[in-house]
Scaffold this motif. Sequence first.
Motif, PDB file in Angstrom:
ATOM      1  N   ASP A 268       0.831  -1.210   0.000  1.00  0.00           N
ATOM      2  CA  ASP A 268       0.000   0.000   0.000  1.00  0.00           C
ATOM      3  C   ASP A 268       0.865   1.259   0.000  1.00  0.00           C
ATOM      4  O   ASP A 268       0.572   2.230  -0.710  1.00  0.00           O
ATOM      5  CB  ASP A 268      -0.913   0.008   1.228  1.00  0.00           C
TER       6      ASP A 268
ATOM      7  N   TRP B 120       2.281   3.557   7.059  1.00  0.00           N
ATOM      8  CA  TRP B 120       0.987   3.188   6.468  1.00  0.00           C
ATOM      9  C   TRP B 120      -0.159   3.925   7.156  1.00  0.00           C
ATOM     10  O   TRP B 120      -1.051   4.475   6.506  1.00  0.00           O
ATOM     11  CB  TRP B 120       0.815   1.681   6.601  1.00  0.00           C
TER      12      TRP B 120
ATOM     13  N   ARG C 137      -2.372   7.261   5.442  1.00  0.00           N
ATOM     14  CA  ARG C 137      -3.814   7.094   5.226  1.00  0.00           C
ATOM     15  C   ARG C 137      -4.621   8.025   6.119  1.00  0.00           C
ATOM     16  O   ARG C 137      -5.701   8.486   5.746  1.00  0.00           O
ATOM     17  CB  ARG C 137      -4.200   5.639   5.453  1.00  0.00           C
TER      18      ARG C 137
END
Length: 436
Positions: A94, A314, A318
Motif C-alpha cells: 500500500d 501506512w 492514510r
Amino acid sequence: MSKLTTDPRPSHEKNAEITMAIPEKGIARDAILSELRALKQDDFDWRGGRLPSYTYYLDEKTLDLQRDAYGEYISENALGAGRAFKSLEIMTNDIKAMSKSLFHAPAGAGASFTSGGTESVFMAVKTARDRARYERGEPHGRYRIVSCVTAHPCLDKAAQLLDVDVIRTPHDTEFRADADLMRAAIDERTIMLYVSAPNFPFGTFDPISKIGALAEETMLWLHVDACWGGFLSPFAERLGYPVPLWDFRVPGVTSLSADIHKFGYAAKGASIIIYRSSEIQQFETFSFSGWPRGTYVTPTFLGTKAGGAVAAAWAVMRNLGMEGYLRAARETMEATTKLVAGLNAIPEIKCLTPNGESNLVTFVANDPALDIYAVADRLEAKGWFRGRMRDPKGIQQGVNPAHLPVVQDYLKAVREAVAFVKAEAIRDTAYDERSY
C-alpha cells in the motif's frame, strides 16, 4: 529552554563509557521512565520549533498515531513480510502504491521500502552498478556517477561502499547543478547522473528537466534525490508555490528516493525508492545460497527491518490523506515565507535563496564585520539549535509546521544575537562541520 545543570543519573553511572554495565538487579520500570524523562530535559525543544532538522513535527494527534501504530508492530520483523507477517506485506505494498501515485510513476514501476534516505540512495547506486556490470559483461567493473557539489554526502557513502567514484561538479550562480558541466564530466565509465529535488545546503532544485534530456541522450541512469522534499513538494506545488517538475513526469528519470519519515510525518525510519520499471529491480535484490540454511534473499540492504516503521508510515499516510498533507505544506511554506521575509529585514544578514521552491533557508552575513558562526553560538546558547554552512559561511535550517507559531520569537532571537555579537565584537574560531 530548560537545561539540566547536573546529570540525573547516580554518580557511578555518569561516565557510561568507563563504568556503565548491565545492572546485576534490574531497575524498576517507573524509575527507568523517570530517568529517561530527566535525561530528555537537556535536549533541544523540537515541539517548540527549536530544531532545524532531525525531527519533523506536525501535531500531537499525528505523533500519537505514530506511537500507537508503531507499538502495534514493535516486535514484528519486516524481513518476514509476506511469510510470517502477511499484514506487513499488505501495508508495504500500500505504501509503495500511494508513493508511486504521488510521484507520477508510470504503470509497471517498481519500489522498495527502506529505512531512510541513505539506504534508498544506496539501493539506487547498487542497482545501477549491478545493471551496468551485467550489461557490460564486467562482473567487477568500477564506474562513475556525476553529480553537483550540492548532492547529499550519502551518495559518497554509498559509492565508497560499492566501489563507485563520484564526480562532483560546481553549482551555478543560483546554487543549482550546471547541466553543461555535468555533460563535460561524463566519460565511458559513467553510469549515473544524480540530481537533487531540492539540494539540502540551499533548498534549490537542480534543472531536472534539462538533465533528464541529457540522461536520455546519453542513455544514462538518472536518480532524483527527493529525500528531503519528496513528501512536501507535491503539495507545495498544488498550493501554487514555484516548484519545478522533478518527478517521473520528467522523461529520463530512472529512479527517485523520498523519505516518508520527514514530511510524510511517519516514524523513523521510513523511506521509499521507486524505479521507473520493475524490471530494474532484479539488480536491486541480494540473494545468497552458499550456506547450509538455504537461500537468503533481501530486496534492500537491511535484513531485519522494524515492522513498526512500516505500520506507522501506512497509518499516517492514510490518516492525513491529501487534505492533511496540504494543510501541513501550507503551514510549512507559510512559516518559510515569513521567516525569509523577517530575516531579510535585518540589515546585517540576508537569505541566499528566497525563491519559494522549498522549506530550506540559508542566511549569511551582510555585514563583513559580523561573524555568522558567533550568531549561531548565541542562538544555541538561547535554546535555538542551528545548522551551519561552510561554503558560504552561514546558518541553515529546514522549516516544518512546528516553526510557524514561533517565527516571530525566532526573528527576535536572531536580532538579539546579531546585536550581541556586534556589541561584543565576538569572533568564533571553532566550526562544527556536522550539517545533519
